[in-house]
Design an enzyme around this catalytic site. Structure first.
Site, PDB file in Angstrom:
ATOM      1  N   SER A  80       0.838  -1.192   0.000  1.00  0.00           N
ATOM      2  CA  SER A  80       0.000   0.000   0.000  1.00  0.00           C
ATOM      3  C   SER A  80       0.879   1.249   0.000  1.00  0.00           C
ATOM      4  O   SER A  80       1.689   1.443  -0.904  1.00  0.00           O
ATOM      5  CB  SER A  80      -0.951  -0.033   1.203  1.00  0.00           C
ATOM      6  OG  SER A  80      -1.996   0.902   1.036  1.00  0.00           O
ATOM      7  N   GLU A 131      -2.208  -2.033  -8.374  1.00  0.00           N
ATOM      8  CA  GLU A 131      -3.379  -2.374  -7.557  1.00  0.00           C
ATOM      9  C   GLU A 131      -3.804  -1.119  -6.810  1.00  0.00           C
ATOM     10  O   GLU A 131      -3.033  -0.166  -6.688  1.00  0.00           O
ATOM     11  CB  GLU A 131      -3.058  -3.502  -6.569  1.00  0.00           C
ATOM     12  CG  GLU A 131      -1.999  -3.173  -5.530  1.00  0.00           C
ATOM     13  CD  GLU A 131      -2.517  -2.405  -4.324  1.00  0.00           C
ATOM     14  OE1 GLU A 131      -3.704  -2.554  -3.973  1.00  0.00           O
ATOM     15  OE2 GLU A 131      -1.733  -1.639  -3.730  1.00  0.00           O
ATOM     16  N   HIS A 185      -4.800  -5.521  -1.608  1.00  0.00           N
ATOM     17  CA  HIS A 185      -5.750  -5.363  -0.513  1.00  0.00           C
ATOM     18  C   HIS A 185      -6.765  -6.504  -0.590  1.00  0.00           C
ATOM     19  O   HIS A 185      -6.824  -7.231  -1.565  1.00  0.00           O
ATOM     20  CB  HIS A 185      -6.463  -4.014  -0.595  1.00  0.00           C
ATOM     21  CG  HIS A 185      -5.564  -2.827  -0.386  1.00  0.00           C
ATOM     22  ND1 HIS A 185      -4.759  -2.316  -1.377  1.00  0.00           N
ATOM     23  CD2 HIS A 185      -5.335  -2.071   0.713  1.00  0.00           C
ATOM     24  CE1 HIS A 185      -4.075  -1.278  -0.900  1.00  0.00           C
ATOM     25  NE2 HIS A 185      -4.403  -1.107   0.362  1.00  0.00           N
TER      26      HIS A 185
END
Length: 290
Positions: free
Chosen positions: A95, A191, A253
């Site tokens: 992330s 992503e 995620h």
């Protein structure tokens, strides 16, 4: 240590126990439970915790506790000469940690692990780690993860190349910095989470117009949790590049959350819709062994 958003003490404690269960000796950063608004403490203490961990000769891997926001704020505070002198180690996180993966690749030339973090739900859930996530995680930490399989092929083909990329929002935020994405000759992982399709469109167009995706060897598209249906825009913008593109890989995620070895040589096979690490190289020297 926590380079990004603030962490929950219970989640950190459970994540530490999981890592200790793998036989690792775990030390937490001095400021891991600090909180400064939406950050895990001031920029100075977060940078110091990261530097202290990386430069400690007894430390072989640095695990980022969680994502959130804040990694980009500490890049200019790190003493890259000192980190470089400390030798190769393993950085683990995903992330927002994408910013650190890019900076460590540029400044230190190291492979790193884009994967779940100790204080995240898939590792620190009170009921225990998510099984498929954890199985793949332990294999990735040992430097030999099994292939990751997606569920759709956007552009067929096969390619072997080093893997780069990470979270789309962070890659867009790094445009124009010394750590911006360089896709040439590489397989690019993308992503994101909670981004509407038009925002995904905007960030991809930014990367394209900045030249960051020029010469990419292929693309692997991870999870798009709570992003609506991103595939029309992903196909529209990536398919014309004419390189293999696979999608639906459980990376980024959601659950399960599998691990990608950034900087390692990977291989896209669209017949099996998979990303594998069948090619070995010396960058494995930077990965922790369990």
């Amino acid at each position: 240590m926590a380079p990004c958003g603030p962490v929950d003490s219970g989640g950190v404690a459970r994540g530490v126990r999981v890592l200790e269960g793998l036989g690792l000796k775990v030390v937490t950063g001095a400021h891991i439970l600090d909180r400064d608004r939406y950050l895990a403490g001031s920029d100075a203490v977060r940078a110091a915790d990261l530097s202290d961990a990386w430069c400690d000769p007894e430390v072989s891997a640095v695990f980022c506790a969680r994502g959130g926001y804040g990694a980009t704020r500490i890049l200019d505070l790190l003493d890259w000469d000192a980190l470089r002198a400390a030798g190769p180690k393993t950085l683990v996180g995903s992330s927002d940690v994408t910013a650190l993966h890019r900076a460590f690749a540029v400044e230190l030339g190291l492979a790193s692990l884009f994967g779940p973090m100790p204080a995240s739900a898939v590792i620190s859930d009170p009921a225990g780690p998510e099984p498929r996530t954890f199985e793949h995680y332990t294999a990735a930490l040992a430097g030999d993860p099994p292939p990751i399989t997606g569920d759709r092929v956007i552009v067929p083909g096969e390619v072997a190349a080093p893997v780069t990329g990470g979270n789309l929002s962070l890659l867009a935020a790094l445009c124009g910095t010394p750590y911006e994405l360089v896709a040439r000759g590489r397989i690019v992982l993308l992503e994101d989470v909670t981004e509407a399709p038009y925002r995904i469109d905007r960030m991809l167009v930014q990367l394209l117009q900045a030249g960051c995706l020029e010469g990419a060897a292929g693309f692997v598209l991870g999870s798009w949790v709570d992003c609506g249906d991103p595939y029309p825009v992903l196909e529209e913008l990536l398919a014309p590049l004419g390189v293999p593109v696979i999608a639906g890989l459980p990376v980024g995620h959601g659950q399960p959350q599998l691990s990608v070895l950034l900087g390692a040589l990977g291989a896209i096979d669209t017949k099996s819709c998979s990303l594998a690490y069948s090619i070995r190289d010396s960058s494995r020297a930077g990965w922790v062994r369990i």
